[in-house]
Motif scaffolding. Structure first.
Motif, PDB file in Angstrom:
ATOM      1  N   CYS A  15      46.330 -44.047  12.961  1.00  0.00           N
ATOM      2  CA  CYS A  15      47.098 -43.141  12.914  1.00  0.00           C
ATOM      3  C   CYS A  15      48.195 -42.885  12.427  1.00  0.00           C
ATOM      4  CB  CYS A  15      46.458 -41.274  13.354  1.00  0.00           C
ATOM      5  SG  CYS A  15      46.939 -39.882  13.212  1.00  0.00           S
ATOM      6  N   CYS A  18      51.658 -38.776  13.526  1.00  0.00           N
ATOM      7  CA  CYS A  18      52.655 -39.022  15.218  1.00  0.00           C
ATOM      8  C   CYS A  18      53.174 -39.828  15.954  1.00  0.00           C
ATOM      9  CB  CYS A  18      52.115 -37.622  15.345  1.00  0.00           C
ATOM     10  SG  CYS A  18      51.222 -37.818  17.248  1.00  0.00           S
ATOM     11  N   HIS A  21      50.837 -43.185  17.088  1.00  0.00           N
ATOM     12  CA  HIS A  21      49.723 -44.131  15.949  1.00  0.00           C
ATOM     13  C   HIS A  21      49.099 -44.316  17.092  1.00  0.00           C
ATOM     14  CE1 HIS A  21      54.615 -45.319  14.989  1.00  0.00           C
ATOM     15  NE2 HIS A  21      53.911 -44.622  13.986  1.00  0.00           N
ATOM     16  N   CYS A  22      48.257 -43.253  17.263  1.00  0.00           N
ATOM     17  CA  CYS A  22      46.698 -43.658  17.959  1.00  0.00           C
ATOM     18  C   CYS A  22      46.168 -44.606  17.257  1.00  0.00           C
ATOM     19  CB  CYS A  22      45.766 -42.575  18.410  1.00  0.00           C
ATOM     20  SG  CYS A  22      46.570 -41.038  18.901  1.00  0.00           S
ATOM     21  N   GLY A  30      41.757 -39.298  18.765  1.00  0.00           N
ATOM     22  CA  GLY A  30      43.097 -39.396  19.338  1.00  0.00           C
ATOM     23  C   GLY A  30      43.134 -38.911  19.802  1.00  0.00           C
ATOM     24  N   VAL A  31      45.390 -38.598  20.898  1.00  0.00           N
ATOM     25  CA  VAL A  31      45.797 -38.311  21.543  1.00  0.00           C
ATOM     26  C   VAL A  31      45.333 -36.553  21.396  1.00  0.00           C
ATOM     27  CG1 VAL A  31      47.773 -37.673  22.723  1.00  0.00           C
ATOM     28  CG2 VAL A  31      46.764 -39.729  22.365  1.00  0.00           C
ATOM     29  N   CYS A  32      45.440 -36.064  20.596  1.00  0.00           N
ATOM     30  CA  CYS A  32      45.660 -33.977  20.176  1.00  0.00           C
ATOM     31  C   CYS A  32      43.742 -33.818  20.119  1.00  0.00           C
ATOM     32  CB  CYS A  32      46.275 -34.475  18.456  1.00  0.00           C
ATOM     33  SG  CYS A  32      45.534 -34.924  16.771  1.00  0.00           S
ATOM     34  N   ARG A  35      41.424 -35.199  15.516  1.00  0.00           N
ATOM     35  CA  ARG A  35      41.313 -36.234  14.137  1.00  0.00           C
ATOM     36  C   ARG A  35      40.115 -37.710  14.877  1.00  0.00           C
ATOM     37  NH1 ARG A  35      45.139 -34.565  11.052  1.00  0.00           N
ATOM     38  NH2 ARG A  35      45.804 -36.565   9.452  1.00  0.00           N
TER      39      ARG A  35
HETATM   40  S1  SF4 Z   1      47.529 -37.517  18.731  1.00  0.00           S
HETATM   41 FE1  SF4 Z   1      47.096 -37.127  16.448  1.00  0.00          FE
HETATM   42  S2  SF4 Z   1      47.906 -36.440  14.740  1.00  0.00           S
HETATM   43 FE2  SF4 Z   1      49.003 -38.607  16.881  1.00  0.00          FE
HETATM   44  S3  SF4 Z   1      48.822 -39.911  15.942  1.00  0.00           S
HETATM   45 FE3  SF4 Z   1      46.917 -39.118  17.538  1.00  0.00          FE
HETATM   46  S4  SF4 Z   1      45.118 -38.821  15.813  1.00  0.00           S
HETATM   47 FE4  SF4 Z   1      47.385 -38.780  15.275  1.00  0.00          FE
END
Ligand code: SF4
Ligand code: SF4
Length: 332
Positions: A15, A18, A21-22, A30-32, A35
């Motif tokens: 990704c 942000c 870059h997960c 990802g971290v959020c 997604r």
């Molecule tokens: S935290 Fe979410 S938005 Fe940010 S890079 Fe990871 S998956 Fe994408």
């Protein structure tokens, strides 16, 4: 909904929305947490789903120099790319689409219809949780809102990459961005993210000429050192300009922190430091006489008196200029 800003790799995907870059393996997020790699496609899992929708006073965002006294249709979803230890909205920011039960699902056109249902509404605010992580839905609303003459406002932690931010700024009119502290260590330990990309976001927004206000939550013992705070206000002055609007917000214990609330004397001290460089500084989350009023940066006349979210205009023309000296103070 397929996400924007990612790249496919041999066994996983990355990704690019942000600065995290997960790299996301099949089935993972990802971290959020919102997604997901679904069969080699990055899905924005929360598209169309809201955790909150309200007409709020625009002062609540907080925006003090952008259509004061108006309301704004405010939307929130879930997820965040930071994990602040005292997040006030942790129930929606630190959860996933699997664990959270959404109460509202709305198409962008339904949101525009709702926006038009209140005369004093100026537009749509993307807020409550971090809107970057529902980038696609925000963009799909912001485009028609902009075309219909509404203002778009993003309330964000500023942790977004340059390309998506530039795409978004075509439709965004105003930003309130958190500048949570001014050391790399504080950002890493307290938010799980990095300071430098947030500073880049602030520079890009300023360069694009969008309305910008900053918020700093003052947390006792964490980011309230006068020396560090002075460095922060010097940076704001030098990089963003002395007319940059800064909100100092009082911390209250919540989520993973039980430290006592910020003492009013500390807020007053930091307010004094910030005012040596910046014209527009406010103290919020607490009622402190005079520290939330707006004074003209040129002649010092009081143009708006505030009491919580209530405002009283004084010495302010309907164009937002000071009626004493003609200085443009407010956008309205
Ligand atoms: S935290 Fe979410 S938005 Fe940010 S890079 Fe990871 S998956 Fe994408
Ligand atoms: S950035 Fe905002 S929403 Fe995200 S964890 Fe921090 S305070 Fe909560």
């Amino acid at each position: 909904m397929e996400a924007l800003f990612y790249k496919k790799r041999e066994d996983d995907l990355q990704c690019l929305l942000c600065p995290h870059h997960c790299v996301i393996p099949a089935g993972g997020t990802g971290v959020c947490m919102v997604r997901r790699n679904a069969g080699g496609i990055l899905k924005a899992e929360t598209w169309g789903n809201l955790s909150a929708i309200n007409f709020d006073p625009i002062e609540k965002k907080p925006l003090y120099h952008f259509y004061p006294g108006k309301v704004i249709l405010s939307l929130g979803s879930i997820g965040c790319n930071m994990s602040c230890q005292c997040c006030q909205n942790w129930q929606i920011s630190q959860t996933s689409a699997t664990d959270y039960h959404f109460t509202r699902s709305l198409e962008p056109e339904e949101i525009i219809r709702l926006a038009s249902s209140r005369n004093e509404n100026v537009g749509v605010a993307y807020t409550y949780n971090e809107p970057t992580v529902w980038f696609e839905y925000m963009l799909d609303i912001a485009r028609p809102a902009h075309a219909s003459g509404y203002k778009n406002v993003m309330v964000s932690n500023g942790y977004i990459n340059k390309d998506p931010l530039i795409e978004l700024m075509q439709y965004m009119d105003a930003f309130n961005i958190d500048l949570k502290g001014f050391t790399k260590d504080f950002y890493r330990k307290f938010t799980g993210a990095r300071l430098v990309p947030v500073l880049q976001t602030l520079r890009l927004i300023r360069k694009a000429g969008k309305h910008l206000e900053l918020t700093c939550l003052v947390i006792p013992g964490m980011n309230d050192d006068p020396g560090g705070f002075r460095d922060m206000t010097r940076w704001i002055d030098a990089e963003l300009g002395p007319e940059t609007i800064l909100h100092l917000s009082r911390y209250h214990p919540t989520y993973r922190m039980d430290t006592a609330p910020t003492p009013p004397a500390k807020l007053e001290e930091l307010y004094g430091i910030a005012r040596t460089k910046l014209s527009y500084v406010y103290v919020g989350n607490i009622l402190m006489k005079d520290l939330s009023d707006t004074r003209c940066s040129k002649c010092g006349a009081t143009v708006i008196v505030r009491n919580g979210y209530q405002i009283k205009r004084q010495s302010l023309t309907h164009k937002g200029t000071c009626s004493h000296c003609g200085n443009q103070v407010i956008i309205c």
